[in-house]
Design an enzyme around this catalytic site. Structure first.
Site, PDB file in Angstrom:
ATOM      1  N   CYS A 101       5.454 -23.902  -7.561  1.00  0.00           N
ATOM      2  CA  CYS A 101       6.880 -23.648  -7.743  1.00  0.00           C
ATOM      3  C   CYS A 101       7.668 -24.403  -6.664  1.00  0.00           C
ATOM      4  CB  CYS A 101       7.179 -22.154  -7.641  1.00  0.00           C
ATOM      5  SG  CYS A 101       8.945 -21.819  -7.722  1.00  0.00           S
ATOM      6  N   GLU A 131      -0.550 -17.662  -2.544  1.00  0.00           N
ATOM      7  CA  GLU A 131       0.613 -18.364  -1.963  1.00  0.00           C
ATOM      8  C   GLU A 131       0.486 -18.438  -0.442  1.00  0.00           C
ATOM      9  OE1 GLU A 131       4.595 -17.023  -3.109  1.00  0.00           O
ATOM     10  OE2 GLU A 131       5.344 -17.760  -1.185  1.00  0.00           O
ATOM     11  N   THR A 170       7.348 -15.823  -0.869  1.00  0.00           N
ATOM     12  CA  THR A 170       8.566 -15.783  -1.692  1.00  0.00           C
ATOM     13  C   THR A 170       8.739 -14.475  -2.464  1.00  0.00           C
ATOM     14  OG1 THR A 170       7.336 -16.796  -3.492  1.00  0.00           O
ATOM     15  CG2 THR A 170       8.620 -18.278  -2.079  1.00  0.00           C
ATOM     16  N   CYS A 200      12.501 -15.543  -3.000  1.00  0.00           N
ATOM     17  CA  CYS A 200      13.175 -16.402  -3.987  1.00  0.00           C
ATOM     18  C   CYS A 200      14.195 -15.626  -4.810  1.00  0.00           C
ATOM     19  CB  CYS A 200      12.132 -17.052  -4.885  1.00  0.00           C
ATOM     20  SG  CYS A 200      11.468 -15.922  -6.108  1.00  0.00           S
ATOM     21  N   SER A 229       2.075 -10.227  -6.931  1.00  0.00           N
ATOM     22  CA  SER A 229       2.764  -9.644  -5.778  1.00  0.00           C
ATOM     23  C   SER A 229       4.142  -9.126  -6.172  1.00  0.00           C
ATOM     24  CB  SER A 229       2.888 -10.715  -4.687  1.00  0.00           C
ATOM     25  OG  SER A 229       3.738 -10.285  -3.671  1.00  0.00           O
ATOM     26  N   ASN A 230       4.907  -9.932  -6.921  1.00  0.00           N
ATOM     27  CA  ASN A 230       6.278  -9.492  -7.195  1.00  0.00           C
ATOM     28  C   ASN A 230       6.298  -8.269  -8.121  1.00  0.00           C
ATOM     29  OD1 ASN A 230       7.435 -10.392 -10.019  1.00  0.00           O
ATOM     30  ND2 ASN A 230       5.973 -11.954  -9.367  1.00  0.00           N
ATOM     31  N   SER A 273       5.765 -13.043 -13.708  1.00  0.00           N
ATOM     32  CA  SER A 273       4.715 -13.755 -14.452  1.00  0.00           C
ATOM     33  C   SER A 273       4.401 -13.090 -15.791  1.00  0.00           C
ATOM     34  CB  SER A 273       3.456 -13.855 -13.582  1.00  0.00           C
ATOM     35  OG  SER A 273       3.204 -12.638 -12.935  1.00  0.00           O
TER      36      SER A 273
END
Ligand code: SF4
Length: 314
Positions: A101, A131, A170, A200, A229-230, A273
């Site tokens: 990304c 990441e 991020t 982000c 993670s997000n 995702s």
């Protein structure tokens, strides 16, 4: 029999972000243009549904480049890779396409910049996440110090006089990250950091959207993978934001209906995702058991798009 009522608050934005859209398109276009198999190092994005769909089109997912035959096409995942990976691909004559990304690449450039200025780099993130592995791998071994928690920030021992800088993963929780940065700044006043934080836009917006609905929901479901993670952060944000009964599900079929017993309102979102079709699947399954009313709560509209690599355009 009359179905019980259930109001579903759909958080917006939710689901796919621009970085994930781009990464998936890179794999799809590479297969279209050059034919299968196209190798992908690590899950392109953390979602089994997406990975399995790409596998059916001809993508082959591998954890290490050693599993890729010489001369084959290989795509690096959206999470980014350590510098050693493209170097190994080149040495083995692989044809590499980078789906990192652009917002992760930006953090890589920040790390390099601070290192070039002679600063010790502190990375706020989760150990072992791809990441984090990729970002640490932009600099020589031991050049980056990983801080995961406020306790870590309180404990780390660094020379007060040293030039220091921080960068972040991020996809972290905004509140947790601010707490860690506050401790670091209090301890190391000369600490450099990004002008605008590294978390982000997609992570920020999805967390804001969950905060906007959490208090109105008896239960809240996040569609996403346990290694995303997000997505995991969205569950935490929902719990902290007023809906203690929040849970993560991969697909609609994972819903434990006992979890919804007695609920009249359900918050629904998806990690960056997870494609929208998986959210629709949850709504459809709920409709089979409940008299569903939908209320969409959008905190902002996203118009971010990232270009594909030149080799795949036109
Ligand atoms: S979550 Fe953010 S950093 Fe990760 S791929 Fe999406 S836009 Fe990029």
């Amino acid at each position: 029999m009359k179905k019980p009522p259930l109001t579903i608050f759909l958080a917006g934005p939710r689901g796919f972000c621009a970085g994930v859209e781009r990464a998936v398109q890179i794999v799809e276009r590479t297969i279209e243009r050059f034919g299968p198999p196209v190798y992908v190092r690590h899950e392109i994005v953390h979602n089994r549904f997406v990975v399995e769909r790409l596998e059916r089109s001809g993508a082959v997912f591998v954890e290490e480049l050693a599993a890729v035959p010489e001369g084959a096409f290989v795509v690096f995942s959206a999470h980014g890779v350590p510098k050693a990976v493209p170097a190994e691909a080149e040495a083995r004559h692989l044809i590499a396409l980078d789906a990192t990304c652009p917002l992760v690449s930006k953090v890589h450039r920040e790390a390099e910049h601070h290192f070039a200025q002679g600063r010790r780099v502190i990375l706020i993130g989760h150990a072992g996440h791809p990441e984090v592995v990729g970002t640490m791998g932009q600099l020589p071994a031991d050049a980056v110090l990983l801080v995961e928690t406020v306790e870590d920030a309180t404990r780390i021992e660094l020379d007060d006089a040293a030039e220091l800088a921080y960068i972040t993963q991020t996809t972290l929780s905004i509140e947790d990250t601010h707490a860690i940065i506050a401790v670091l700044k209090a301890r190391f006043p000369r600490l450099h950091g990004p002008k605008h934080e590294d978390i982000c836009y997609a992570t920020t917006n999805r967390q804001s959207a969950v905060k906007a609905i959490a208090r109105r929901c008896d239960r809240l479901l996040v569609v996403g993978a346990p290694n995303s993670s997000n997505s995991v952060r969205l569950v935490e944000v929902a719990r902290q934001g007023g809906c203690p009964q929040a849970a993560l599900i991969g697909r609609a079929r994972d819903i434990d209906w006992r979890f919804l017993e007695g609920a009249r309102s359900l918050g629904l979102t998806a990690g960056a995702s997870a494609p929208e079709i998986l959210v629709e699947e949850v709504v459809e399954l709920c409709r089979q058991r409940y008299d569903v009313a939908i209320e969409e709560v959008a905190v902002t509209r996203e118009e971010v798009r990232f270009n594909l690599p030149r080799a795949l355009i036109a």
